[in-house]
Design an enzyme around this catalytic site. Structure first.
Site, PDB file in Angstrom:
ATOM      1  N   ASN A   9       0.850  -1.198   0.000  1.00 14.26           N
ATOM      2  CA  ASN A   9       0.000   0.000   0.000  1.00 14.26           C
ATOM      3  C   ASN A   9       0.883   1.244   0.000  1.00 14.26           C
ATOM      4  O   ASN A   9       1.378   1.661   1.035  1.00 14.26           O
ATOM      5  CB  ASN A   9      -0.898  -0.041   1.250  1.00 14.26           C
ATOM      6  CG  ASN A   9      -1.743   1.216   1.387  1.00 14.26           C
ATOM      7  OD1 ASN A   9      -1.845   2.020   0.452  1.00 14.26           O
ATOM      8  ND2 ASN A   9      -2.349   1.389   2.558  1.00 14.26           N
ATOM      9  N   TRP A  10       1.035   1.821  -1.170  1.00 15.10           N
ATOM     10  CA  TRP A  10       1.892   3.009  -1.280  1.00 15.10           C
ATOM     11  C   TRP A  10       1.296   4.244  -0.616  1.00 15.10           C
ATOM     12  O   TRP A  10       1.979   5.242  -0.433  1.00 15.10           O
ATOM     13  CB  TRP A  10       2.128   3.341  -2.759  1.00 15.10           C
ATOM     14  CG  TRP A  10       3.098   2.462  -3.457  1.00 15.10           C
ATOM     15  CD1 TRP A  10       3.866   1.463  -2.913  1.00 15.10           C
ATOM     16  CD2 TRP A  10       3.420   2.504  -4.848  1.00 15.10           C
ATOM     17  NE1 TRP A  10       4.641   0.890  -3.889  1.00 15.10           N
ATOM     18  CE2 TRP A  10       4.380   1.511  -5.086  1.00 15.10           C
ATOM     19  CE3 TRP A  10       2.982   3.279  -5.928  1.00 15.10           C
ATOM     20  CZ2 TRP A  10       4.922   1.279  -6.346  1.00 15.10           C
ATOM     21  CZ3 TRP A  10       3.510   3.049  -7.180  1.00 15.10           C
ATOM     22  CH2 TRP A  10       4.472   2.056  -7.392  1.00 15.10           C
ATOM     23  N   LYS A  11       0.001   4.224  -0.363  1.00 17.68           N
ATOM     24  CA  LYS A  11      -0.699   5.429   0.125  1.00 17.68           C
ATOM     25  C   LYS A  11      -0.457   6.573  -0.860  1.00 17.68           C
ATOM     26  O   LYS A  11      -0.275   6.322  -2.055  1.00 17.68           O
ATOM     27  CB  LYS A  11      -0.270   5.761   1.552  1.00 17.68           C
ATOM     28  CG  LYS A  11      -0.363   4.531   2.460  1.00 17.68           C
ATOM     29  CD  LYS A  11      -0.277   4.834   3.914  1.00 17.68           C
ATOM     30  CE  LYS A  11      -0.410   3.524   4.684  1.00 17.68           C
ATOM     31  NZ  LYS A  11      -0.501   3.716   6.114  1.00 17.68           N
ATOM     32  N   HIS A  94      -9.869   1.355   4.361  1.00 17.76           N
ATOM     33  CA  HIS A  94      -8.632   1.573   5.122  1.00 17.76           C
ATOM     34  C   HIS A  94      -8.929   2.566   6.254  1.00 17.76           C
ATOM     35  O   HIS A  94      -9.728   3.481   6.090  1.00 17.76           O
ATOM     36  CB  HIS A  94      -7.538   2.124   4.197  1.00 17.76           C
ATOM     37  CG  HIS A  94      -6.195   2.137   4.857  1.00 17.76           C
ATOM     38  ND1 HIS A  94      -5.829   3.113   5.755  1.00 17.76           N
ATOM     39  CD2 HIS A  94      -5.150   1.278   4.788  1.00 17.76           C
ATOM     40  CE1 HIS A  94      -4.609   2.839   6.209  1.00 17.76           C
ATOM     41  NE2 HIS A  94      -4.184   1.733   5.637  1.00 17.76           N
ATOM     42  N   GLU A  96      -7.416   5.045   7.290  1.00 17.10           N
ATOM     43  CA  GLU A  96      -7.203   6.457   6.937  1.00 17.10           C
ATOM     44  C   GLU A  96      -8.403   7.002   6.171  1.00 17.10           C
ATOM     45  O   GLU A  96      -8.746   8.180   6.299  1.00 17.10           O
ATOM     46  CB  GLU A  96      -5.894   6.592   6.132  1.00 17.10           C
ATOM     47  CG  GLU A  96      -4.689   6.405   7.054  1.00 17.10           C
ATOM     48  CD  GLU A  96      -3.445   5.836   6.379  1.00 17.10           C
ATOM     49  OE1 GLU A  96      -3.371   5.832   5.144  1.00 17.10           O
ATOM     50  OE2 GLU A  96      -2.552   5.380   7.124  1.00 17.10           O
ATOM     51  N   GLU A 166      -5.859  -4.425  10.547  1.00 15.37           N
ATOM     52  CA  GLU A 166      -4.836  -3.399  10.743  1.00 15.37           C
ATOM     53  C   GLU A 166      -5.152  -2.609  12.011  1.00 15.37           C
ATOM     54  O   GLU A 166      -5.963  -1.668  11.981  1.00 15.37           O
ATOM     55  CB  GLU A 166      -4.812  -2.437   9.547  1.00 15.37           C
ATOM     56  CG  GLU A 166      -4.419  -3.092   8.256  1.00 15.37           C
ATOM     57  CD  GLU A 166      -3.776  -2.092   7.308  1.00 15.37           C
ATOM     58  OE1 GLU A 166      -2.646  -2.353   6.863  1.00 15.37           O
ATOM     59  OE2 GLU A 166      -4.380  -1.043   7.028  1.00 15.37           O
ATOM     60  N   GLY A 172       2.073   2.758  10.724  1.00 15.21           N
ATOM     61  CA  GLY A 172       3.026   3.849  10.539  1.00 15.21           C
ATOM     62  C   GLY A 172       3.695   4.305  11.827  1.00 15.21           C
ATOM     63  O   GLY A 172       4.329   5.354  11.869  1.00 15.21           O
ATOM     64  N   SER A 211       3.061  -1.619  10.433  1.00 15.64           N
ATOM     65  CA  SER A 211       4.507  -1.655  10.668  1.00 15.64           C
ATOM     66  C   SER A 211       5.146  -3.008  10.327  1.00 15.64           C
ATOM     67  O   SER A 211       6.086  -3.443  10.995  1.00 15.64           O
ATOM     68  CB  SER A 211       4.837  -1.234  12.106  1.00 15.64           C
ATOM     69  OG  SER A 211       4.395   0.098  12.328  1.00 15.64           O
ATOM     70  N   GLY A 232       2.630  -0.744   4.346  1.00 13.97           N
ATOM     71  CA  GLY A 232       2.685   0.651   3.905  1.00 13.97           C
ATOM     72  C   GLY A 232       4.117   1.114   3.727  1.00 13.97           C
ATOM     73  O   GLY A 232       4.731   0.932   2.666  1.00 13.97           O
ATOM     74  N   GLY A 233       4.681   1.694   4.778  1.00  7.95           N
ATOM     75  CA  GLY A 233       6.012   2.308   4.707  1.00  7.95           C
ATOM     76  C   GLY A 233       7.075   1.434   4.051  1.00  7.95           C
ATOM     77  O   GLY A 233       7.856   1.905   3.215  1.00  7.95           O
TER      78      GLY A 233
HETATM   79  P1  PGA Z   1       2.480   0.729   7.654  1.00 12.25           P
HETATM   80  O1  PGA Z   1       1.008   0.908   6.982  1.00 12.25           O
HETATM   81  O2  PGA Z   1       3.043  -0.549   7.104  1.00 12.25           O
HETATM   82  O3  PGA Z   1       3.244   1.936   7.201  1.00 12.25           O
HETATM   83  O4  PGA Z   1       2.270   0.666   9.122  1.00 12.25           O
HETATM   84  C1  PGA Z   1       0.164  -0.193   6.779  1.00 12.25           C
HETATM   85  C2  PGA Z   1      -1.146   0.275   6.174  1.00 12.25           C
HETATM   86  O5  PGA Z   1      -1.670   1.318   6.578  1.00 12.25           O
HETATM   87  O6  PGA Z   1      -1.699  -0.384   5.266  1.00 12.25           O
END
Ligand code: PGA
Length: 249
Positions: A9-11, A94, A96, A166, A172, A211, A232-233
């Site tokens: 997930n690049w966001k 998600h 967010e 999640e 993050g 994470s 994500g990250g």
């Molecule tokens: P993260 O994000 O790996 O940066 O914690 C995961 C996500 O929100 O899908």
């Protein structure tokens, strides 16, 4: 047991040129892995990413999808549009989007149903905030959120579903849930899926996200009810994606 899915997930990161460079680099660096890889890119990057990854086993998908089939919905992207460029997945619900775009579980359920109706596999996200975890109510909360987020799904279409757990406090933040935390929740979600979709529940992939990185992915994905990760990250650099894929070998 379902296969392992490594969903990236690049966001809101990477311009189309950066996305192209990433996809070209990955296609030359792909390790041997038994995991299925999928890049969930910003919509504007998707056409280029899909074409750069054509002929590789890496799939692509979107980070959101419209609840509607087509028409007067300014700014939205439909399942048919994603399908047409060869995308396979869309993240739905998600945390967010739930937080910053006021997406309710009812809206998430409509999006998941629209995705499936249009040939896109929804990766339906659920997970609790820190306050709920600290009160010890995380299992009941997350299971209820899953029920509400799947409300519109027909019994037969559930075979195509992916679920991602999640915990918001782990996204993050560098704070990963333990592999046991991930397994405990995945087992509870699996149990709920068994009561909703008895014929398909054992084949539905349940991912953990929050994470995840090369150092912890193998242990998390080795849990019996965890069938992959939503990252994500650690998805932004090709080297770290290659390390994660190799760790899942
Ligand atoms: P993260 O994000 O790996 O940066 O914690 C995961 C996500 O929100 O899908």
């Amino acid at each position: 047991m379902p296969n392992i899915l490594l969903a990236l997930n690049w966001k809101m990161n990477k311009t189309p040129s950066e996305a192209r460079a990433w996809a070209e680099e990955l296609s030359t660096a792909l390790p041997q892995t038994s995991a299925q890889l999928a890049v969930l890119a910003p919509a504007i990057d998707l056409v280029d990413v899909a074409s750069a990854l054509k002929g590789t086993p890496v799939q692509c998908g979107a980070q959101d999808i419209s609840a509607h089939e087509s028409g007067a919905y300014t700014g939205e992207i439909s399942a048919a549009m994603l399908s047409d460029i060869g995308a396979k997945y869309a993240i739905v619900g998600h945390s967010e989007r739930r937080e910053y775009h006021a997406e309710t579980s009812q809206k998430v359920a409509q999006k998941a149903a629209a995705a499936l109706a249009g040939g896109i596999v929804p990766i339906v996200c659920v997970g609790e905030g820190l306050d709920i975890r600290e009160k010890g109510e995380h299992v009941a909360y997350t299971v209820a959120q899953l029920q509400d987020s799947l409300e519109q799904l027909s019994l037969s279409s559930a075979a195509q579903l992916v679920v991602a757990y999640e915990p918001i406090w782990a996204i993050g933040t560098g704070k990963t849930a333990t592999a046991q935390d991930a397994e405990d929740m995945a087992a509870a979600l699996r149990q709920e899926l068994r009561s909703l979709y008895p014929a398909h529940a054992d084949q539905i992939q349940i991912l953990y996200g929050g994470s995840v990185k090369p150092a912890n992915i193998a242990e998390i994905c080795a849990q019996p009810n965890v069938n992959g990760a939503l990252v994500g990250g650690a998805s932004l650099e090709v080297a770290s994606v290659v390390d994660m894929a190799a760790a899942l070998r």
